[in-house]
Design a protein around this motif. Structure first.
Motif, PDB file in Angstrom:
ATOM      1  N   PRO A  23      55.888  49.489  50.089  1.00 36.80           N
ATOM      2  CA  PRO A  23      56.530  48.314  49.479  1.00 36.80           C
ATOM      3  C   PRO A  23      55.794  47.006  49.759  1.00 36.80           C
ATOM      4  CG  PRO A  23      58.172  49.723  50.495  1.00 36.80           C
ATOM      5  CD  PRO A  23      56.839  50.247  50.925  1.00 36.80           C
ATOM      6  N   LEU A  24      55.278  46.845  50.985  1.00 40.08           N
ATOM      7  CA  LEU A  24      54.532  45.634  51.297  1.00 40.08           C
ATOM      8  C   LEU A  24      53.209  45.610  50.530  1.00 40.08           C
ATOM      9  CD1 LEU A  24      54.466  43.020  52.937  1.00 40.08           C
ATOM     10  CD2 LEU A  24      53.311  44.276  54.764  1.00 40.08           C
ATOM     11  N   THR A  25      52.568  46.765  50.388  1.00 38.86           N
ATOM     12  CA  THR A  25      51.339  46.851  49.593  1.00 38.86           C
ATOM     13  C   THR A  25      51.624  46.450  48.146  1.00 38.86           C
ATOM     14  OG1 THR A  25      50.690  48.741  50.964  1.00 38.86           O
ATOM     15  CG2 THR A  25      49.392  48.338  48.991  1.00 38.86           C
ATOM     16  N   TYR A  26      52.750  46.893  47.625  1.00 36.54           N
ATOM     17  CA  TYR A  26      53.219  46.552  46.276  1.00 36.54           C
ATOM     18  C   TYR A  26      53.317  45.036  46.116  1.00 36.54           C
ATOM     19  CZ  TYR A  26      56.246  47.736  42.179  1.00 36.54           C
ATOM     20  OH  TYR A  26      56.807  47.921  40.931  1.00 36.54           O
ATOM     21  N   PHE A  27      53.878  44.384  47.141  1.00 34.90           N
ATOM     22  CA  PHE A  27      54.030  42.927  47.112  1.00 34.90           C
ATOM     23  C   PHE A  27      52.673  42.231  47.214  1.00 34.90           C
ATOM     24  CE2 PHE A  27      54.372  38.946  49.524  1.00 34.90           C
ATOM     25  CZ  PHE A  27      55.159  38.206  48.652  1.00 34.90           C
ATOM     26  N   MET A  28      51.822  42.689  48.133  1.00 38.14           N
ATOM     27  CA  MET A  28      50.506  42.078  48.298  1.00 38.14           C
ATOM     28  C   MET A  28      49.691  42.181  47.012  1.00 38.14           C
ATOM     29  SD  MET A  28      50.328  40.784  51.311  1.00 38.14           S
ATOM     30  CE  MET A  28      51.016  40.920  52.967  1.00 38.14           C
ATOM     31  N   MET A  29      49.768  43.336  46.343  1.00 33.96           N
ATOM     32  CA  MET A  29      49.055  43.516  45.082  1.00 33.96           C
ATOM     33  C   MET A  29      49.596  42.557  44.027  1.00 33.96           C
ATOM     34  SD  MET A  29      46.584  45.340  43.731  1.00 33.96           S
ATOM     35  CE  MET A  29      46.465  46.967  44.524  1.00 33.96           C
ATOM     36  N   THR A  30      50.909  42.344  44.033  1.00 33.28           N
ATOM     37  CA  THR A  30      51.525  41.431  43.064  1.00 33.28           C
ATOM     38  C   THR A  30      51.051  40.002  43.280  1.00 33.28           C
ATOM     39  OG1 THR A  30      53.493  42.839  43.060  1.00 33.28           O
ATOM     40  CG2 THR A  30      53.714  40.658  42.081  1.00 33.28           C
ATOM     41  N   PHE A  31      51.001  39.580  44.543  1.00 33.54           N
ATOM     42  CA  PHE A  31      50.560  38.214  44.833  1.00 33.54           C
ATOM     43  C   PHE A  31      49.074  38.050  44.487  1.00 33.54           C
ATOM     44  CE2 PHE A  31      52.845  34.800  47.265  1.00 33.54           C
ATOM     45  CZ  PHE A  31      52.020  33.777  46.850  1.00 33.54           C
ATOM     46  N   LEU A  32      48.287  39.082  44.738  1.00 30.97           N
ATOM     47  CA  LEU A  32      46.870  39.043  44.359  1.00 30.97           C
ATOM     48  C   LEU A  32      46.740  38.933  42.844  1.00 30.97           C
ATOM     49  CD1 LEU A  32      43.855  39.275  44.942  1.00 30.97           C
ATOM     50  CD2 LEU A  32      44.116  41.757  45.036  1.00 30.97           C
ATOM     51  N   LEU A  33      47.523  39.728  42.127  1.00 31.96           N
ATOM     52  CA  LEU A  33      47.525  39.695  40.663  1.00 31.96           C
ATOM     53  C   LEU A  33      47.947  38.306  40.164  1.00 31.96           C
ATOM     54  CD1 LEU A  33      47.250  41.412  38.061  1.00 31.96           C
ATOM     55  CD2 LEU A  33      49.640  42.054  38.341  1.00 31.96           C
ATOM     56  N   TYR A  34      48.959  37.745  40.783  1.00 36.05           N
ATOM     57  CA  TYR A  34      49.441  36.402  40.432  1.00 36.05           C
ATOM     58  C   TYR A  34      48.338  35.356  40.602  1.00 36.05           C
ATOM     59  CZ  TYR A  34      52.100  32.041  41.197  1.00 36.05           C
ATOM     60  OH  TYR A  34      52.564  30.747  41.166  1.00 36.05           O
ATOM     61  N   SER A  35      47.623  35.416  41.727  1.00 35.35           N
ATOM     62  CA  SER A  35      46.569  34.426  41.987  1.00 35.35           C
ATOM     63  C   SER A  35      45.400  34.589  41.017  1.00 35.35           C
ATOM     64  CB  SER A  35      46.088  34.538  43.433  1.00 35.35           C
ATOM     65  OG  SER A  35      45.540  35.819  43.699  1.00 35.35           O
ATOM     66  N   ILE A  36      45.069  35.830  40.656  1.00 34.12           N
ATOM     67  CA  ILE A  36      43.976  36.085  39.699  1.00 34.12           C
ATOM     68  C   ILE A  36      44.321  35.512  38.330  1.00 34.12           C
ATOM     69  CG2 ILE A  36      42.788  37.898  38.394  1.00 34.12           C
ATOM     70  CD1 ILE A  36      42.946  39.637  40.927  1.00 34.12           C
ATOM     71  N   VAL A  37      45.509  35.827  37.835  1.00 34.93           N
ATOM     72  CA  VAL A  37      45.924  35.384  36.501  1.00 34.93           C
ATOM     73  C   VAL A  37      46.020  33.862  36.442  1.00 34.93           C
ATOM     74  CG1 VAL A  37      47.841  35.403  34.847  1.00 34.93           C
ATOM     75  CG2 VAL A  37      47.088  37.534  35.902  1.00 34.93           C
ATOM     76  N   LEU A  38      46.603  33.252  37.482  1.00 32.05           N
ATOM     77  CA  LEU A  38      46.730  31.790  37.468  1.00 32.05           C
ATOM     78  C   LEU A  38      45.374  31.098  37.602  1.00 32.05           C
ATOM     79  CD1 LEU A  38      49.794  32.312  37.643  1.00 32.05           C
ATOM     80  CD2 LEU A  38      49.904  30.308  39.147  1.00 32.05           C
ATOM     81  N   TYR A  39      44.464  31.682  38.397  1.00 33.20           N
ATOM     82  CA  TYR A  39      43.144  31.053  38.500  1.00 33.20           C
ATOM     83  C   TYR A  39      42.391  31.156  37.173  1.00 33.20           C
ATOM     84  CZ  TYR A  39      38.419  29.866  39.614  1.00 33.20           C
ATOM     85  OH  TYR A  39      37.189  29.251  39.586  1.00 33.20           O
ATOM     86  N   ASP A  40      42.429  32.331  36.556  1.00 32.44           N
ATOM     87  CA  ASP A  40      41.721  32.509  35.288  1.00 32.44           C
ATOM     88  C   ASP A  40      42.266  31.590  34.195  1.00 32.44           C
ATOM     89  OD1 ASP A  40      40.218  34.410  36.534  1.00 32.44           O
ATOM     90  OD2 ASP A  40      41.227  36.135  35.646  1.00 32.44           O
ATOM     91  N   LYS A  41      43.545  31.217  34.330  1.00 30.87           N
ATOM     92  CA  LYS A  41      44.171  30.350  33.333  1.00 30.87           C
ATOM     93  C   LYS A  41      43.936  28.874  33.631  1.00 30.87           C
ATOM     94  CE  LYS A  41      47.104  29.976  29.788  1.00 30.87           C
ATOM     95  NZ  LYS A  41      46.889  30.620  28.481  1.00 30.87           N
ATOM     96  N   ARG A  42      44.031  28.483  34.910  1.00 29.70           N
ATOM     97  CA  ARG A  42      44.038  27.052  35.252  1.00 29.70           C
ATOM     98  C   ARG A  42      42.804  26.588  36.025  1.00 29.70           C
ATOM     99  NH1 ARG A  42      50.395  27.046  37.245  1.00 29.70           N
ATOM    100  NH2 ARG A  42      51.248  27.838  35.277  1.00 29.70           N
ATOM    101  N   LYS A  43      42.046  27.531  36.602  1.00 36.35           N
ATOM    102  CA  LYS A  43      40.802  27.219  37.313  1.00 36.35           C
ATOM    103  C   LYS A  43      41.006  26.312  38.530  1.00 36.35           C
ATOM    104  CE  LYS A  43      38.664  29.481  34.092  1.00 36.35           C
ATOM    105  NZ  LYS A  43      38.260  30.886  34.339  1.00 36.35           N
ATOM    106  N   LYS A  44      42.170  26.395  39.170  1.00 35.80           N
ATOM    107  CA  LYS A  44      42.429  25.583  40.354  1.00 35.80           C
ATOM    108  C   LYS A  44      41.914  26.294  41.606  1.00 35.80           C
ATOM    109  CE  LYS A  44      46.457  23.023  38.656  1.00 35.80           C
ATOM    110  NZ  LYS A  44      47.881  22.695  38.878  1.00 35.80           N
ATOM    111  N   ILE A  45      41.292  25.537  42.500  1.00 36.67           N
ATOM    112  CA  ILE A  45      40.690  26.104  43.701  1.00 36.67           C
ATOM    113  C   ILE A  45      41.741  26.751  44.600  1.00 36.67           C
ATOM    114  CG2 ILE A  45      40.853  23.965  45.025  1.00 36.67           C
ATOM    115  CD1 ILE A  45      37.922  26.483  45.095  1.00 36.67           C
ATOM    116  N   MET A  46      42.979  26.235  44.593  1.00 40.80           N
ATOM    117  CA  MET A  46      44.048  26.794  45.427  1.00 40.80           C
ATOM    118  C   MET A  46      44.333  28.253  45.056  1.00 40.80           C
ATOM    119  SD  MET A  46      46.099  26.724  47.876  1.00 40.80           S
ATOM    120  CE  MET A  46      45.820  25.016  48.360  1.00 40.80           C
ATOM    121  N   HIS A  47      44.303  28.548  43.770  1.00 35.29           N
ATOM    122  CA  HIS A  47      44.536  29.926  43.331  1.00 35.29           C
ATOM    123  C   HIS A  47      43.375  30.836  43.736  1.00 35.29           C
ATOM    124  CE1 HIS A  47      47.177  27.860  40.121  1.00 35.29           C
ATOM    125  NE2 HIS A  47      47.937  28.294  41.109  1.00 35.29           N
ATOM    126  N   LEU A  48      42.155  30.269  43.769  1.00 35.53           N
ATOM    127  CA  LEU A  48      40.994  31.034  44.223  1.00 35.53           C
ATOM    128  C   LEU A  48      41.123  31.354  45.714  1.00 35.53           C
ATOM    129  CD1 LEU A  48      38.174  31.910  42.895  1.00 35.53           C
ATOM    130  CD2 LEU A  48      37.235  30.075  44.301  1.00 35.53           C
TER     131      LEU A  48
END
Length: 442
Positions: free
Chosen positions: A167-192
């Protein structure tokens, strides 16, 4: 303004998710309170390590058996009783035991608190997954469908009932996925930065995914055209997270090397021995016995060695097996790859959740192949990183259905994205058909 019909749909979905999560929470609660003796395998070991760290701030085992620890945690007396440190432990990755230790140290009824927090992670992950789909501009009905699938996925239900790290791996993967999608969309260094941090946390939660973050980083450089300076920041953040654990292991074993866990040699041996061809399947995963690569002469050396020594012995004998059995190496590799990508159960395992999980795997495999040449670069990078990471870890050790629970958020995204593409193509035809029908009525 939301229509009455849409409100009714939202309420029904909320009730469905609430009922499923409540039932799953109850079943999980029963597993460590009413029937703790059924706990076996990895879950109790995580509890034992967490209890040791909560008591001694040392990552290892106590002399107390895990059933006594579970009983004390359930009674709320664990922090009040004395326990002795037994030995350091590096077999397991650190994040899940350390999180459990933090919970055990703060809450009187540690297991209940951990169980509640585990389900809070699921809900937070559901919100993040909703944001991912919304950022990718998926149609609203599919956003709801994807979020509900995320929250009540059969694999998540199966493995959230115990104290495994899935379950924790599931969450970590989700947060990683979230940061990838938001960075690719907005190009903010925080998401990177978040991408690098959660890549490291993912690897330290479940080393099965050791190849996925580097491949995602490579995809960012290749397809997303991330600058070299930003790639350096991404890699730096990854190593900032991983390096303390690597240094701890390096220092603990007197500079014997840099490694994530001492289970590496055993998993290599499980994936490469003369019984893999006859016994390996995607349900059991590690069915093969790692000791098969050892000879009778190794027995004395094995039992006189520490964890690292045993891991190195396994790795050495596995390499010798591969070198001296070259005629069956390709058949073993093919067997493991076919097993990894076979969406059907290769051994009977009854249950409605298993059957539903099988349907998901069939759909995700179809969508993975369908999206190999996806126009959206974010989706394409996820597809190829997941595909290559699965091939690499399967060839190195083995792949099983339980280990692959962590990648389910990516698989759900691929399914929803494929459906979204299909609806976009069908929408003009549907609109034309409706307009023609209205014209005939006039």
């Amino acid at each position: 303004m939301i229509s009455l019909y849409n409100r009714a749909i939202l309420c029904l979905l909320a009730v469905l998710v609430g009922l499923v999560l409540s039932y799953n929470f109850y079943i999980g609660y029963q597993s460590f309170t009413v029937t703790p003796f059924v706990l076996s395998g990895d879950g109790p070991d995580y509890i034992q390590i967490a209890a040791c760290f909560a008591k001694t701030t040392r990552f290892g085992h106590l002399t107390t058996d895990y059933l006594t620890i579970i009983k004390e945690l359930n009674q709320g007396v664990f922090l009040l009783t004395d326990h002795e440190f037994s030995a350091y432990h590096t077999w397991r990755p650190p994040i899940w035991p350390l999180l459990l230790a933090l919970i055990f140290g703060f809450f009187k009824f540690g297991l209940l608190a951990a169980h509640v927090i585990k389900f809070l992670f699921i809900l937070i992950g559901g919100f993040l997954f909703f944001k991912v789909l919304k950022t990718l501009e998926v149609s609203y009905p599919l956003i709801l469908l994807g979020t509900v699938l995320y929250l009540i996925h059969p694999a998540l239900q199966i493995y959230s009932r115990t104290f495994l790290s899935e379950p924790l791996t599931y969450f970590m993967m989700t947060f990683l996925l979230y940061s990838i999608v938001l960075y690719d969309k907005r190009k903010k260094i925080m998401h990177l930065i978040l991408m690098g941090v959660f890549s490291g946390l993912l690897v330290l939660t479940h080393p099965y995914y050791i190849f996925l973050p580097p491949l995602l980083i490579a995809a960012q450089g290749w397809w997303m055209k991330v600058s070299l300076k930003r790639l350096v920041v991404l890699v730096f953040c990854f190593f900032v997270v991983v390096s303390p654990w690597l240094y701890r292991n390096y220092a603990l074993y007197d500079g014997a090397g840099l490694f994530l866990t001492t289970s590496t040699g055993a998993v290599l041996a499980k994936g490469w021995n003369n019984e893999v061809l006859s016994t390996h399947n995607n349900v059991d995963g590690d069915l093969a016995d790692e000791s098969l690569v050892l000879s009778p002469e190794d027995d004395k050396v094995f039992w006189s060695s520490n964890e690292l020594g045993r891991s190195q012995l396994y790795a050495k004998r596995t390499l010798e097996f591969i070198w001296s059995n070259q005629g069956i190496i390709i058949p073993i590799a093919v067997k493991k790859l076919k097993s990894a990508f076979n969406p059907l159960r290769e051994r009977s395992k009854p249950g409605i959740l298993q059957s539903l999980n099988e349907l998901h795997r069939i759909a995700s495999l179809v969508c993975l192949l369908f999206l190999l040449c996806a126009r959206n670069k974010t989706i394409r990078s996820l597809v190829w990183a997941l595909l290559l990471a699965t091939i690499m870890i399967t060839l190195l050790m083995y792949s099983g259905l339980r280990f692959r629970t962590g990648q389910v958020p990516i698989e759900i995204l691929l399914i929803i994205w494929s459906l979204n593409l299909g609806f976009k193509k069908l929408r003009p035809s549907i609109q034309n058909a409706l307009s023609l029908g209205q014209g005939e009525k006039r």
